[in-house]
Scaffold this motif. Structure first.
Motif, PDB file in Angstrom:
ATOM      1  N   UNK A 150      36.924  40.550  52.808  1.00 63.13           N
ATOM      2  CA  UNK A 150      37.295  41.939  53.073  1.00 63.13           C
ATOM      3  C   UNK A 150      37.054  42.846  51.870  1.00 63.13           C
ATOM      4  N   UNK A 151      37.383  42.369  50.671  1.00 60.63           N
ATOM      5  CA  UNK A 151      37.363  43.234  49.497  1.00 60.63           C
ATOM      6  C   UNK A 151      36.147  43.010  48.598  1.00 60.63           C
ATOM      7  N   UNK A 152      35.411  41.913  48.812  1.00 63.11           N
ATOM      8  CA  UNK A 152      34.272  41.612  47.965  1.00 63.11           C
ATOM      9  C   UNK A 152      34.698  40.953  46.658  1.00 63.11           C
ATOM     10  N   UNK A 153      33.719  40.625  45.828  1.00 64.68           N
ATOM     11  CA  UNK A 153      34.027  39.992  44.545  1.00 64.68           C
ATOM     12  C   UNK A 153      32.889  40.268  43.576  1.00 64.68           C
ATOM     13  N   UNK A 154      33.198  40.080  42.281  1.00 62.59           N
ATOM     14  CA  UNK A 154      32.186  40.254  41.236  1.00 62.59           C
ATOM     15  C   UNK A 154      31.697  38.892  40.781  1.00 62.59           C
ATOM     16  N   UNK A 202      44.806  49.117  51.143  1.00 66.22           N
ATOM     17  CA  UNK A 202      43.460  49.708  51.066  1.00 66.22           C
ATOM     18  C   UNK A 202      43.377  50.950  51.944  1.00 66.22           C
ATOM     19  N   UNK A 203      43.933  50.872  53.154  1.00 64.21           N
ATOM     20  CA  UNK A 203      43.886  52.008  54.070  1.00 64.21           C
ATOM     21  C   UNK A 203      44.693  53.192  53.546  1.00 64.21           C
ATOM     22  N   UNK A 204      45.804  52.888  52.880  1.00 64.35           N
ATOM     23  CA  UNK A 204      46.638  53.949  52.323  1.00 64.35           C
ATOM     24  C   UNK A 204      45.960  54.630  51.134  1.00 64.35           C
ATOM     25  N   UNK A 205      45.379  53.833  50.252  1.00 64.82           N
ATOM     26  CA  UNK A 205      44.810  54.352  49.009  1.00 64.82           C
ATOM     27  C   UNK A 205      43.362  54.799  49.165  1.00 64.82           C
ATOM     28  N   UNK A 206      42.710  54.356  50.256  1.00 62.58           N
ATOM     29  CA  UNK A 206      41.291  54.638  50.489  1.00 62.58           C
ATOM     30  C   UNK A 206      40.438  54.183  49.308  1.00 62.58           C
ATOM     31  N   UNK A 207      40.866  53.073  48.745  1.00 64.34           N
ATOM     32  CA  UNK A 207      40.139  52.442  47.646  1.00 64.34           C
ATOM     33  C   UNK A 207      40.223  50.932  47.803  1.00 64.34           C
ATOM     34  N   UNK A 208      39.190  50.247  47.351  1.00 65.21           N
ATOM     35  CA  UNK A 208      39.193  48.783  47.384  1.00 65.21           C
ATOM     36  C   UNK A 208      38.755  48.275  46.015  1.00 65.21           C
ATOM     37  N   UNK A 209      39.375  47.187  45.585  1.00 65.69           N
ATOM     38  CA  UNK A 209      39.021  46.575  44.313  1.00 65.69           C
ATOM     39  C   UNK A 209      38.519  45.159  44.571  1.00 65.69           C
ATOM     40  N   UNK A 210      37.317  44.884  44.133  1.00 64.33           N
ATOM     41  CA  UNK A 210      36.740  43.558  44.346  1.00 64.33           C
ATOM     42  C   UNK A 210      37.523  42.489  43.585  1.00 64.33           C
ATOM     43  N   UNK A 211      37.536  41.290  44.126  1.00 66.05           N
ATOM     44  CA  UNK A 211      38.177  40.157  43.452  1.00 66.05           C
ATOM     45  C   UNK A 211      37.474  39.943  42.105  1.00 66.05           C
ATOM     46  N   UNK A 212      38.272  39.865  41.035  1.00 68.25           N
ATOM     47  CA  UNK A 212      37.719  39.674  39.694  1.00 68.25           C
ATOM     48  C   UNK A 212      37.407  40.962  38.968  1.00 68.25           C
ATOM     49  N   UNK A 213      37.660  42.100  39.614  1.00 64.80           N
ATOM     50  CA  UNK A 213      37.383  43.399  38.994  1.00 64.80           C
ATOM     51  C   UNK A 213      38.679  44.184  38.866  1.00 64.80           C
ATOM     52  N   UNK A 214      38.675  45.169  37.998  1.00 64.59           N
ATOM     53  CA  UNK A 214      39.823  46.080  37.876  1.00 64.59           C
ATOM     54  C   UNK A 214      39.424  47.513  38.219  1.00 64.59           C
TER      55      UNK A 214
END
Length: 236
Positions: free
Chosen positions: A114-118, A160-172
């Protein structure tokens, strides 16, 4: 002496029919008012029954707006077909449509999918990977069988829906997203909420508009049309 019901002429007894019986036709007229006569995006949904005409009219109304839509119906009723039609009839029609079967993703992979990763985020992450939220940004994300999401995933998706932002796994570093959310389930999602299996706050995010897809057995006249379409496809 009482009057026998069978002796009352039909044209007289019809006046006593409850107004409820006439409401569906008026509701369809109301829903269809102002809609363009043609809706080619919904052409793949074969139907002629009144109940499906109402569903399609409702779907055409919500398609033009970017509100989230929850589609409920038994397995095999065509929920993804309707979701794709809504996307094609929406202002985001030229953007991506990403369909996700929530029940087919192992729980340990949900976050990465869902969120992706680096690259290097975990063993096997040899390159960076965009998740479903990023892939569908500017377009439509369709969450099929959304009731299958485990509680932990529900919490993270809600954030994610509330913030309208997503952070990939392993990223900040968060990534902004802009998407239209469609969801589907073969259960009554409000009952899942009542039984504590689905978060109420996520339910209200998904169910801004709700479409109920009836099973074929409740769609008089549609089976013959579907059989004719299948026979035409076979004989081509």
């Amino acid at each position: 002496h009482g009057v026998r019901t069978a002796s009352v002429p039909f044209d007289i007894s019809a006046e006593f029919l409850p107004d409820l019986l006439r409401k569906p036709d008026r509701e369809l007229e109301r829903l269809s008012a102002g809609l363009p006569p043609e809706a080619p995006e919904f052409g793949d949904i074969i139907h002629r029954s009144a109940i499906m005409k109402r569903v399609i009219a409702q779907a055409r109304l919500v398609a033009a707006r970017s509100v989230p839509v929850l589609i409920e119906g038994e397995s095999g009723t065509g929920k993804e077909l309707l979701a794709r039609a809504i996307h094609r009839a929406s202002p985001r029609r030229e953007k991506p449509f990403v369909a996700v079967n929530c029940g087919a993703i192992p729980s340990e992979l949900l976050e990465a999918e869902f969120f992706g990763y680096v690259k290097g985020a975990f063993t096997g992450a040899v390159r960076s990977h965009a998740g479903y939220f990023e892939k569908s940004s500017t377009g439509t994300l369709f969450l099929d069988e959304v009731a299958e999401l485990p509680p932990a995933a529900q919490v993270k998706i809600l954030r994610v829906l509330q913030e309208k932002q997503v952070t990939r796994v392993g990223s900040t570093t968060p990534v902004d997203i802009d998407l239209r959310l469609l969801a589907a389930t073969n259960r009554k999602l409000i009952e899942e909420v009542a039984n504590g299996r689905f978060r109420p706050d996520l339910f209200y995010r998904l169910a801004v508009a709700v479409l109920q897809l009836p099973p074929l057995r409740e769609r008089p006249g549609d089976l013959g049309l579907l059989i004719d379409r299948l026979l035409n496809q076979i004989n081509v």
